[in-house]
Design a protein around this motif. Sequence first.
Motif, mmCIF file in Angstrom:
data_model
loop_
_atom_site.group_PDB
_atom_site.id
_atom_site.type_symbol
_atom_site.label_atom_id
_atom_site.label_comp_id
_atom_site.label_asym_id
_atom_site.label_seq_id
_atom_site.Cartn_x
_atom_site.Cartn_y
_atom_site.Cartn_z
ATOM 1 N N GLY A 28 -0.635 3.816 -2.334
ATOM 2 C CA GLY A 28 -1.410 3.190 -1.739
ATOM 3 C C GLY A 28 -1.891 3.624 -0.578
ATOM 4 N N TYR A 29 -3.054 2.900 -0.057
ATOM 5 C CA TYR A 29 -3.959 3.168 1.096
ATOM 6 C C TYR A 29 -4.084 2.049 1.918
ATOM 7 N N GLU A 30 -3.668 2.145 3.322
ATOM 8 C CA GLU A 30 -4.301 1.079 4.111
ATOM 9 C C GLU A 30 -5.392 1.504 5.122
ATOM 10 N N GLU A 39 -8.435 -4.950 8.031
ATOM 11 C CA GLU A 39 -7.938 -3.746 7.290
ATOM 12 C C GLU A 39 -7.803 -4.317 5.795
ATOM 13 N N TYR A 41 -5.653 -2.895 2.097
ATOM 14 C CA TYR A 41 -4.535 -2.282 1.245
ATOM 15 C C TYR A 41 -4.965 -2.317 -0.136
ATOM 16 N N ASP A 43 -3.944 -0.164 -3.806
ATOM 17 C CA ASP A 43 -2.953 0.231 -4.571
ATOM 18 C C ASP A 43 -3.435 0.501 -6.001
#
Length: 85
Positions: A28-30, A39, A41, A43
């Motif tokens: 995953g990436y934030e 922000e 997130y 996934d």
Amino acid sequence: MNLIYNSEQYSVVEFGADTDHEALRFGGYEIMDKSGQREIYIDGPAAELFRKDVQELIASEPTMEDIDTFLSRYDVLMRHPMTLH
């Protein structure tokens, strides 16, 4: 968890793949927009697509401005305010 990008505008943190947890099967990436203080997130399949797009971007030897422009595509999806943990 690895900080993979950090500019004045954006930060990106990568969470490694974990086959024991469905949400992290692809990692995953934030993505954080510092000036907007928000922000997102991502996934699953979205994270897999993000990784592919980032690999293609890196292959073109982008500038920080190019990377920030790429990340700005996610601005409309960012709904969560940034919080410190």
